[in-house]
Design a protein around this motif. Structure first.
Motif, PDB file in Angstrom:
ATOM      1  N   LEU A   1       5.626  26.902  16.915  1.00 54.46           N
ATOM      2  CA  LEU A   1       5.610  26.009  17.916  1.00 54.46           C
ATOM      3  C   LEU A   1       4.668  26.225  19.080  1.00 54.46           C
ATOM      4  CD1 LEU A   1       9.315  25.100  18.728  1.00 54.46           C
ATOM      5  CD2 LEU A   1       7.581  23.665  17.629  1.00 54.46           C
ATOM      6  N   VAL A   2       4.151  27.594  19.338  1.00 53.97           N
ATOM      7  CA  VAL A   2       3.283  27.978  20.150  1.00 53.97           C
ATOM      8  C   VAL A   2       1.910  27.899  19.524  1.00 53.97           C
ATOM      9  CG1 VAL A   2       2.507  29.961  21.372  1.00 53.97           C
ATOM     10  CG2 VAL A   2       4.801  29.512  21.235  1.00 53.97           C
ATOM     11  N   SER A   3       1.809  28.260  18.269  1.00 52.61           N
ATOM     12  CA  SER A   3       0.472  28.203  17.592  1.00 52.61           C
ATOM     13  C   SER A   3       0.045  26.652  17.741  1.00 52.61           C
ATOM     14  CB  SER A   3       0.620  28.847  16.237  1.00 52.61           C
ATOM     15  OG  SER A   3      -0.909  28.511  15.710  1.00 52.61           O
ATOM     16  N   ILE A   4       0.822  25.678  17.308  1.00 56.45           N
ATOM     17  CA  ILE A   4       0.890  24.188  17.243  1.00 56.45           C
ATOM     18  C   ILE A   4       0.025  23.666  18.645  1.00 56.45           C
ATOM     19  CG2 ILE A   4       1.575  21.840  16.695  1.00 56.45           C
ATOM     20  CD1 ILE A   4       3.222  23.145  14.512  1.00 56.45           C
ATOM     21  N   SER A   5       1.064  23.921  19.687  1.00 60.46           N
ATOM     22  CA  SER A   5       0.715  23.792  21.027  1.00 60.46           C
ATOM     23  C   SER A   5      -0.672  24.245  21.450  1.00 60.46           C
ATOM     24  CB  SER A   5       1.813  24.154  21.909  1.00 60.46           C
ATOM     25  OG  SER A   5       3.105  23.401  21.544  1.00 60.46           O
ATOM     26  N   PHE A   6      -1.163  25.536  21.191  1.00 59.81           N
ATOM     27  CA  PHE A   6      -2.153  26.154  21.667  1.00 59.81           C
ATOM     28  C   PHE A   6      -3.390  25.354  20.911  1.00 59.81           C
ATOM     29  CE2 PHE A   6      -5.531  29.114  20.964  1.00 59.81           C
ATOM     30  CZ  PHE A   6      -5.624  29.441  22.337  1.00 59.81           C
ATOM     31  N   TRP A   7      -3.273  25.391  19.720  1.00 63.22           N
ATOM     32  CA  TRP A   7      -4.616  24.776  18.896  1.00 63.22           C
ATOM     33  C   TRP A   7      -4.630  23.349  19.184  1.00 63.22           C
ATOM     34  CZ3 TRP A   7      -8.227  28.246  18.009  1.00 63.22           C
ATOM     35  CH2 TRP A   7      -7.909  29.619  17.847  1.00 63.22           C
TER      36      TRP A   7
ATOM     37  N   SER B   1       0.877  -1.347  -0.091  1.00 63.98           N
ATOM     38  CA  SER B   1      -0.028   0.039   0.059  1.00 63.98           C
ATOM     39  C   SER B   1       0.773   1.283  -0.230  1.00 63.98           C
ATOM     40  CB  SER B   1      -0.931  -0.140   1.174  1.00 63.98           C
ATOM     41  OG  SER B   1      -1.616  -1.012   1.422  1.00 63.98           O
ATOM     42  N   PRO B   2       1.678   1.423  -1.073  1.00 65.40           N
ATOM     43  CA  PRO B   2       2.466   2.710  -0.976  1.00 65.40           C
ATOM     44  C   PRO B   2       1.648   3.960  -1.123  1.00 65.40           C
ATOM     45  CG  PRO B   2       2.731   1.335  -3.175  1.00 65.40           C
ATOM     46  CD  PRO B   2       2.023   0.718  -2.008  1.00 65.40           C
ATOM     47  N   LEU B   3       0.591   3.879  -1.894  1.00 67.30           N
ATOM     48  CA  LEU B   3      -0.321   5.192  -2.105  1.00 67.30           C
ATOM     49  C   LEU B   3      -0.719   5.547  -0.707  1.00 67.30           C
ATOM     50  CD1 LEU B   3      -1.970   4.540  -5.398  1.00 67.30           C
ATOM     51  CD2 LEU B   3       0.027   6.134  -4.961  1.00 67.30           C
ATOM     52  N   MET B   4      -1.066   4.459   0.325  1.00 65.97           N
ATOM     53  CA  MET B   4      -1.765   4.937   1.436  1.00 65.97           C
ATOM     54  C   MET B   4      -0.638   5.533   2.409  1.00 65.97           C
ATOM     55  SD  MET B   4      -2.543   2.250   4.457  1.00 65.97           S
ATOM     56  CE  MET B   4      -0.773   1.978   4.898  1.00 65.97           C
ATOM     57  N   TRP B   5       0.842   5.047   2.372  1.00 62.64           N
ATOM     58  CA  TRP B   5       1.590   5.498   2.969  1.00 62.64           C
ATOM     59  C   TRP B   5       2.158   7.024   2.567  1.00 62.64           C
ATOM     60  CZ3 TRP B   5       2.301   3.889   7.669  1.00 62.64           C
ATOM     61  CH2 TRP B   5       2.055   2.364   7.847  1.00 62.64           C
ATOM     62  N   GLY B   6       2.069   7.296   1.207  1.00 61.57           N
ATOM     63  CA  GLY B   6       2.448   8.607   0.467  1.00 61.57           C
ATOM     64  C   GLY B   6       1.172   9.450   1.180  1.00 61.57           C
ATOM     65  N   GLY B   7       0.266   8.971   1.058  1.00 67.28           N
ATOM     66  CA  GLY B   7      -1.187  10.013   1.504  1.00 67.28           C
ATOM     67  C   GLY B   7      -1.098  10.416   2.926  1.00 67.28           C
ATOM     68  N   ILE B   8      -0.627   9.305   3.804  1.00 64.35           N
ATOM     69  CA  ILE B   8      -0.446   9.707   5.196  1.00 64.35           C
ATOM     70  C   ILE B   8       0.959  10.408   5.480  1.00 64.35           C
ATOM     71  CG2 ILE B   8       0.306   8.712   7.337  1.00 64.35           C
ATOM     72  CD1 ILE B   8      -1.081   6.048   6.769  1.00 64.35           C
ATOM     73  N   VAL B   9       1.840  10.372   4.698  1.00 63.57           N
ATOM     74  CA  VAL B   9       2.953  11.419   4.639  1.00 63.57           C
ATOM     75  C   VAL B   9       2.756  12.903   4.369  1.00 63.57           C
ATOM     76  CG1 VAL B   9       5.355  12.046   3.798  1.00 63.57           C
ATOM     77  CG2 VAL B   9       4.711   9.450   4.405  1.00 63.57           C
ATOM     78  N   ALA B  10       1.874  12.715   3.168  1.00 72.11           N
ATOM     79  CA  ALA B  10       1.448  14.132   2.813  1.00 72.11           C
ATOM     80  C   ALA B  10       0.574  14.849   3.773  1.00 72.11           C
ATOM     81  CB  ALA B  10       0.765  13.921   1.425  1.00 72.11           C
ATOM     82  N   LEU B  11      -0.169  14.174   4.425  1.00 70.74           N
ATOM     83  CA  LEU B  11      -1.495  14.571   5.356  1.00 70.74           C
ATOM     84  C   LEU B  11      -0.634  15.073   6.420  1.00 70.74           C
ATOM     85  CD1 LEU B  11      -4.188  15.259   5.969  1.00 70.74           C
ATOM     86  CD2 LEU B  11      -4.554  12.937   6.950  1.00 70.74           C
ATOM     87  N   LEU B  12       0.120  14.361   7.305  1.00 68.49           N
ATOM     88  CA  LEU B  12       0.880  14.764   8.187  1.00 68.49           C
ATOM     89  C   LEU B  12       1.773  15.718   8.119  1.00 68.49           C
ATOM     90  CD1 LEU B  12       1.245  11.351  10.005  1.00 68.49           C
ATOM     91  CD2 LEU B  12      -0.377  12.974  10.549  1.00 68.49           C
ATOM     92  N   ASN B  13       2.095  16.128   6.924  1.00 64.50           N
ATOM     93  CA  ASN B  13       3.203  17.102   6.593  1.00 64.50           C
ATOM     94  C   ASN B  13       2.626  18.318   6.709  1.00 64.50           C
ATOM     95  OD1 ASN B  13       6.234  17.298   6.033  1.00 64.50           O
ATOM     96  ND2 ASN B  13       5.614  18.500   4.205  1.00 64.50           N
ATOM     97  N   TYR B  14       1.314  18.534   6.798  1.00 60.76           N
ATOM     98  CA  TYR B  14       0.643  19.740   7.264  1.00 60.76           C
ATOM     99  C   TYR B  14       1.051  20.422   8.762  1.00 60.76           C
ATOM    100  CZ  TYR B  14      -2.196  19.764   2.910  1.00 60.76           C
ATOM    101  OH  TYR B  14      -2.449  19.866   1.549  1.00 60.76           O
ATOM    102  N   ILE B  15       1.466  19.423   9.367  1.00 58.36           N
ATOM    103  CA  ILE B  15       1.602  19.783  10.905  1.00 58.36           C
ATOM    104  C   ILE B  15       3.204  20.029  10.972  1.00 58.36           C
ATOM    105  CG2 ILE B  15       1.483  19.322  13.368  1.00 58.36           C
ATOM    106  CD1 ILE B  15      -0.924  17.344  12.391  1.00 58.36           C
ATOM    107  N   PRO B  16       3.655  21.348  10.940  1.00 60.55           N
ATOM    108  CA  PRO B  16       5.084  21.303  11.094  1.00 60.55           C
ATOM    109  C   PRO B  16       5.838  20.803  12.264  1.00 60.55           C
ATOM    110  CG  PRO B  16       3.975  23.350  10.627  1.00 60.55           C
ATOM    111  CD  PRO B  16       2.919  22.522  11.054  1.00 60.55           C
TER     112      PRO B  16
END
Length: 413
Positions: A346-352, A271-286
């Motif tokens: 970092l402050v924004s990610i921690s807060f929200w 399932s490489p497409l699934m893992w690529g999608g997970i990586v792309a989605l989680l990369n929105y969170i710095p």
């Protein structure tokens, strides 16, 4: 008579400054007394405003957290709608009515979400359902590492034994089919989630359909030309910055996910497409997103391969691609326009993240861009200047110093 005001010569009139010099109290109605009263009133109003602002700032997070069922879908919908404004304006410039253009944007967004769910959620659900049956393989892969860290061996083996000893209800897991579309996901969710979903979709549609009229009304409602231009500039900056950030980051994340999926395909990862999608989605969170993606890939590698070094190839590939993307590609494409302080991120990610969990972490950077854009146009409150430069602390210190110099200070209030 001696007390008749008409008998007093102009030379004998004492000015307010002379009254202060002689130590006499200021007469009511003089300009100095009126100025001091006005200054005290302004200081009191400013202090009350500062106190109210601090109280509001401390109370808003708890209000947002307790009212997450309302505020979270509303905020998500507004951010999505702002990101879709350029598409709406492009359609309107081609003489498409606002309602039809807004409906088209909503449909395109729903199709994209449905594709993401079908490509990521369904395979991920099937893959991680195999986790109980792959515990022995994970233990086998981790055994060399557990030997190196002997102090952690007992606790880790105990945790894995507990997981392995948990009875697996095969009939129940086989009977529950994963959702294959966004409609099935909504149907299998709680009623609250369904209401929030349709509430957010309606917010996006009505926001987009009334965007042009709302923007014109906001700009023309200003009483001055400068105010109208400033309002128009703030609105345009918010739309440009948010849409540019989300559009650029989406393109970068899709490219990163595609590269990782291709590398995992050659490694033999299922399932490489699934893992690529997970990586792309989680990369929105710095910062935190890539760490979580690497951890999930490590678990998936240990579930798939029997050799620990081969099992560590998927997270190693992801980390290498992310390192190249974060240090070379993203700074080159994004440039200095959307550069944000890492501390603020970092402050924004921690807060929200504390307020709304994963959804809040995904919204952290777009909300930070909106807040910075608005504050940059409206001006930031100079609290330090209020308190220490021309504020009460300096005034009190000055008055205390004058009192220490002499008890009969003529300038004391």
């Amino acid at each position: 008579m001696a007390d008749d005001p008409a008998s007093i010569s102009p030379a004998s009139v004492i000015t307010p400054e002379e009254q202060v010099a002689l130590g006499a109290p200021l007469l009511p109605g003089t300009r100095s007394e009126i100025g001091r009263i006005a200054q005290r009133r302004d200081r009191l109003l400013a202090a009350l405003t500062l106190i109210a602002g601090i109280g509001l700032t401390l109370g808003i997070p708890f209000a947002l957290k307790s009212g997450a069922e309302f505020f979270m879908p509303l905020t998500i919908a507004l951010v999505i709608a702002i990101a879709l404004v350029p598409v709406l304006e492009w359609l309107e410039r081609r003489r498409i009515p606002s309602a039809i253009a807004a409906l088209f944007c909503v449909l395109v967004f729903l199709i994209i979400v449905n594709v993401v769910i079908a490509a990521i959620v369904v395979p991920a659900t099937d893959f991680f359902q195999l986790l109980p049956s792959r515990i022995s393989r994970i233990q086998h892969n981790l055994s060399p590492l557990l030997d190196l860290y002997s102090t952690l061996e007992k606790s880790v083996n105990k945790m894995f034994r507990q997981i392995a000893s948990t009875p697996v209800r095969q009939p129940q897991t086989a009977a529950v089919a994963p959702p294959s579309s966004i409609l099935e996901l909504a149907a299998t969710s709680a009623p609250t989630v369904i209401v929030q979903f349709f509430f957010g979709i309606l917010i996006v549609f009505f926001f987009l359909s009334g965007w042009t009229g709302m923007r014109k009304k906001t700009i023309t409602g200003r009483t001055s030309f400068d105010g109208a231009m400033a309002t128009a500039r703030v609105i345009q900056d918010v739309v440009d910055d948010v849409s540019a950030y989300l559009g650029t980051i989406t393109l970068i994340n899709l490219t990163l996910g595609g590269v990782v999926a291709g590398a995992l395909y050659f490694i033999g990862m299922p399932s490489p497409l699934m893992w690529g999608g997970i990586v792309a989605l989680l990369n929105y969170i710095p910062y935190f997103g890539p760490i979580i993606a690497a951890f999930l890939l490590a678990i998936g590698g240990m579930m798939t391969f029997t050799d620990i070094w081969v099992a560590m190839l998927p997270p190693a590939v992801m980390i290498g691609c992310h390192f190249l993307e974060a240090n070379a590609i993203t700074p080159l494409i994004v440039g200095h326009r959307l550069t944000i302080s890492p501390l603020m991120i970092l402050v924004s990610i921690s807060f929200w993240g504390w307020v709304w969990g994963t959804a809040g972490a995904l919204l952290a950077v777009p909300l930070l861009i909106i807040i910075q854009t608005v504050l940059g146009a409206a001006g930031k409150p100079d609290i330090a200047g209020f308190l220490f430069e021309h504020g009460t602390l300096v005034q009190q210190e000055r008055a205390r110093r004058k009192r220490d110099e002499g008890g009969n200070d003529p300038a004391r209030e």
